[in-house]
Write an enzyme that holds these catalytic residues in place. Structure first.
Site, PDB file in Angstrom:
ATOM      1  N   ASN A   1       0.832  -1.197   0.000  1.00 29.90           N
ATOM      2  CA  ASN A   1       0.000   0.000   0.000  1.00 29.90           C
ATOM      3  C   ASN A   1       0.876   1.261   0.000  1.00 29.90           C
ATOM      4  O   ASN A   1       2.073   1.201  -0.295  1.00 29.90           O
ATOM      5  CB  ASN A   1      -1.017  -0.001   1.145  1.00 29.90           C
ATOM      6  CG  ASN A   1      -2.372   0.530   0.699  1.00 29.90           C
ATOM      7  OD1 ASN A   1      -2.458   1.605   0.117  1.00 29.90           O
ATOM      8  ND2 ASN A   1      -3.417  -0.224   0.960  1.00 29.90           N
TER       9      ASN A   1
ATOM     10  N   HIS B   1       3.657   0.023  -2.622  1.00 28.99           N
ATOM     11  CA  HIS B   1       4.004  -1.403  -2.719  1.00 28.99           C
ATOM     12  C   HIS B   1       5.509  -1.676  -2.771  1.00 28.99           C
ATOM     13  O   HIS B   1       5.973  -2.551  -3.496  1.00 28.99           O
ATOM     14  CB  HIS B   1       3.334  -2.023  -3.937  1.00 28.99           C
ATOM     15  CG  HIS B   1       1.845  -2.166  -3.815  1.00 28.99           C
ATOM     16  ND1 HIS B   1       1.189  -2.215  -2.598  1.00 28.99           N
ATOM     17  CD2 HIS B   1       0.875  -2.266  -4.779  1.00 28.99           C
ATOM     18  CE1 HIS B   1      -0.124  -2.356  -2.824  1.00 28.99           C
ATOM     19  NE2 HIS B   1      -0.336  -2.386  -4.121  1.00 28.99           N
TER      20      HIS B   1
ATOM     21  N   HIS C   1      -1.250 -10.034  -3.397  1.00 26.49           N
ATOM     22  CA  HIS C   1      -1.996  -9.172  -4.316  1.00 26.49           C
ATOM     23  C   HIS C   1      -2.684  -9.969  -5.428  1.00 26.49           C
ATOM     24  O   HIS C   1      -2.775  -9.498  -6.565  1.00 26.49           O
ATOM     25  CB  HIS C   1      -1.051  -8.123  -4.920  1.00 26.49           C
ATOM     26  CG  HIS C   1      -1.709  -6.826  -5.278  1.00 26.49           C
ATOM     27  ND1 HIS C   1      -2.617  -6.715  -6.300  1.00 26.49           N
ATOM     28  CD2 HIS C   1      -1.598  -5.588  -4.741  1.00 26.49           C
ATOM     29  CE1 HIS C   1      -3.018  -5.457  -6.399  1.00 26.49           C
ATOM     30  NE2 HIS C   1      -2.415  -4.752  -5.445  1.00 26.49           N
TER      31      HIS C   1
ATOM     32  N   TYR D   1      -5.538 -11.169  -7.760  1.00 22.40           N
ATOM     33  CA  TYR D   1      -6.840 -10.733  -8.258  1.00 22.40           C
ATOM     34  C   TYR D   1      -7.689 -11.983  -8.508  1.00 22.40           C
ATOM     35  O   TYR D   1      -7.267 -12.886  -9.227  1.00 22.40           O
ATOM     36  CB  TYR D   1      -6.715 -10.001  -9.585  1.00 22.40           C
ATOM     37  CG  TYR D   1      -6.060  -8.653  -9.585  1.00 22.40           C
ATOM     38  CD1 TYR D   1      -6.761  -7.527 -10.021  1.00 22.40           C
ATOM     39  CD2 TYR D   1      -4.723  -8.480  -9.218  1.00 22.40           C
ATOM     40  CE1 TYR D   1      -6.156  -6.281 -10.080  1.00 22.40           C
ATOM     41  CE2 TYR D   1      -4.115  -7.243  -9.281  1.00 22.40           C
ATOM     42  CZ  TYR D   1      -4.838  -6.142  -9.706  1.00 22.40           C
ATOM     43  OH  TYR D   1      -4.226  -4.912  -9.775  1.00 22.40           O
TER      44      TYR D   1
ATOM     45  N   GLN E   1      -7.522  -4.416   2.436  1.00 24.04           N
ATOM     46  CA  GLN E   1      -7.733  -3.481   1.338  1.00 24.04           C
ATOM     47  C   GLN E   1      -8.595  -4.176   0.290  1.00 24.04           C
ATOM     48  O   GLN E   1      -8.208  -5.189  -0.290  1.00 24.04           O
ATOM     49  CB  GLN E   1      -6.401  -3.057   0.718  1.00 24.04           C
ATOM     50  CG  GLN E   1      -6.514  -2.037  -0.410  1.00 24.04           C
ATOM     51  CD  GLN E   1      -6.514  -0.601   0.083  1.00 24.04           C
ATOM     52  OE1 GLN E   1      -6.331  -0.348   1.278  1.00 24.04           O
ATOM     53  NE2 GLN E   1      -6.698   0.349  -0.823  1.00 24.04           N
TER      54      GLN E   1
ATOM     55  N   GLU F   1      -6.608  -7.595   0.106  1.00 22.37           N
ATOM     56  CA  GLU F   1      -5.219  -7.562   0.574  1.00 22.37           C
ATOM     57  C   GLU F   1      -5.209  -7.379   2.093  1.00 22.37           C
ATOM     58  O   GLU F   1      -5.382  -6.267   2.593  1.00 22.37           O
ATOM     59  CB  GLU F   1      -4.460  -6.426  -0.113  1.00 22.37           C
ATOM     60  CG  GLU F   1      -4.485  -6.494  -1.624  1.00 22.37           C
ATOM     61  CD  GLU F   1      -4.215  -5.143  -2.258  1.00 22.37           C
ATOM     62  OE1 GLU F   1      -3.118  -4.588  -2.039  1.00 22.37           O
ATOM     63  OE2 GLU F   1      -5.115  -4.613  -2.951  1.00 22.37           O
TER      64      GLU F   1
END
Length: 359
Positions: free
Chosen positions: A86, A112, A186, A188, A295, A323
């Site tokens: 972040n 990051h 991370h 997706y 997140q 996250e």
């Protein structure tokens, strides 16, 4: 019994830097598979069944290392990000009276871990069997002042696949100097299968009554705001797309959801972070963690330019991230839970993804 498969990737790449890159595939007794490369500690695929027993890959990503390296916009598909996941405001923080300057790779902020964060380095990897399941263990040592962070940091990330269709992610780190550490994963997800449209119909519950509002550069203001009465209320499951188009300042700043939620938890053990259900396939993802926040990001910057493993473009909001983490910009916000790791102490945190189906 789970099985390991280790094989070179990108055989057509000639650079010596790629000689040590490998792909590891874990498979459990029910047929679930995850694949991990030691480039960026990236989870490249997660194959799980739907309610009819049909397996699909539910993790966005690529089939070769050069695509991870050369992707436009660098979306961090499947990677471990750090040393600080972040944002850190203005790329600077003060620690023990000294000011440290980091790359502003997400202007005007640091994101990051910097220009060459943990997602862009080659980790040492090995496989092992444990009482929970078989695992890939990845290790990386960040040098003192690498990307501007103080202290040599020894990091271990372990991915374990259980026979209960769980992926357990254990993080461990030690340092030679006081330093901020905030590692996260991370990946997706699209529970319909990667490349199969948007995730706006996925039904999401987040175990959080508060979130951290941000300014126009996505740095938290310091407020812990209630989600009640806002589009950020996921305390009861709802479709991700239900409220995403509301006229709300925070949605404008994030171009959708890209916010840290303050988890409702008691003590320091594992707690529910989120649960996601995809109605067509019946797949359910439950995320539990020892972290204080998560997140939620819903692929706002995906725009169809990236093509995934199935040959399909990754459309706008074609994947979501959950996250687990400490809060953004914590080194500059002393009222937040501390992210400072000191010599003689260990950074230890765990997150678990459990995949099931709903009939």
């Amino acid at each position: 019994m789970a099985v390991f498969v280790a094989s070179p990737v990108m055989a057509d790449v000639q650079q010596a830097d790629f000689d040590s890159i490998r792909l590891y595939t874990l498979k459990n007794s029910s047929g679930m598979e995850i694949s991990v490369t030691n480039f960026g500690a990236i989870i490249t695929s997660i194959k799980v069944p739907d309610r009819d027993g049909k397996f699909d890959d539910v993790a966005l990503g690529y089939d070769s290392v050069d695509k991870y390296i050369n992707a436009v916009d660098k979306p961090y598909f499947g990677a471990v990000v750090g040393r600080y996941g972040n944002r850190i405001a203005e790329g600077t923080f003060k620690l023990d009276g000294q000011t440290y300057t980091l790359a502003k790779n997400n202007p005007p902020n640091h994101l990051h871990g910097g220009i060459i964060g943990f997602d862009k380095v080659v980790w040492n990897a090995e496989t092992k069997s444990t009482d929970r399941g078989d695992a890939v263990v990845l290790r990386y040592t960040a040098k003192d002042m690498e990307e501007g962070y103080p202290g040599k940091l020894d990091v271990t990330v372990t991915y374990t696949l259980t026979n209960d269709n769980e992926v357990i992610i254990d993080y461990h780190a030690t340092t030679t100097k006081a330093t901020p550490v905030n590692l996260t994963q991370h990946t997706y997800f699209n529970l319909k299968g990667e490349g199969r449209g948007t995730i706006l119909d996925h039904e999401l519950l987040i175990n959080a009554k508060r979130f951290t509002p941000v300014d126009e550069t996505l740095i938290p203001t310091g407020e812990l705001a209630p989600v009640s009465g806002t589009p950020f209320d996921f305390t009861e499951a709802k479709a991700i797309g239900r409220d995403i188009g509301q006229d709300h300042q925070q949605l404008k700043f994030g171009l959708g959801y890209d916010h840290n939620f303050v988890l409702d938890r008691e003590g320091k053990g594992m707690a529910l972070a989120a649960r996601v259900h995809e109605p067509i396939s019946g797949r359910v993802l439950e995320v539990t963690t020892t972290e204080p926040g998560v997140q939620f990001y819903c692929g706002n910057f995906l725009d169809g330019r990236l093509t995934g493993k199935s040959g399909q473009p990754y459309v706008h909001r074609g994947g979501f991230c959950l996250e687990t983490q400490h809060f953004p910009d914590s080194p500059n916000q002393p009222e937040y839970p501390s992210t400072i790791l000191r010599p003689g102490k260990a950074y230890e945190t765990t997150t678990k993804w459990k995949f099931t189906v709903k009939e």
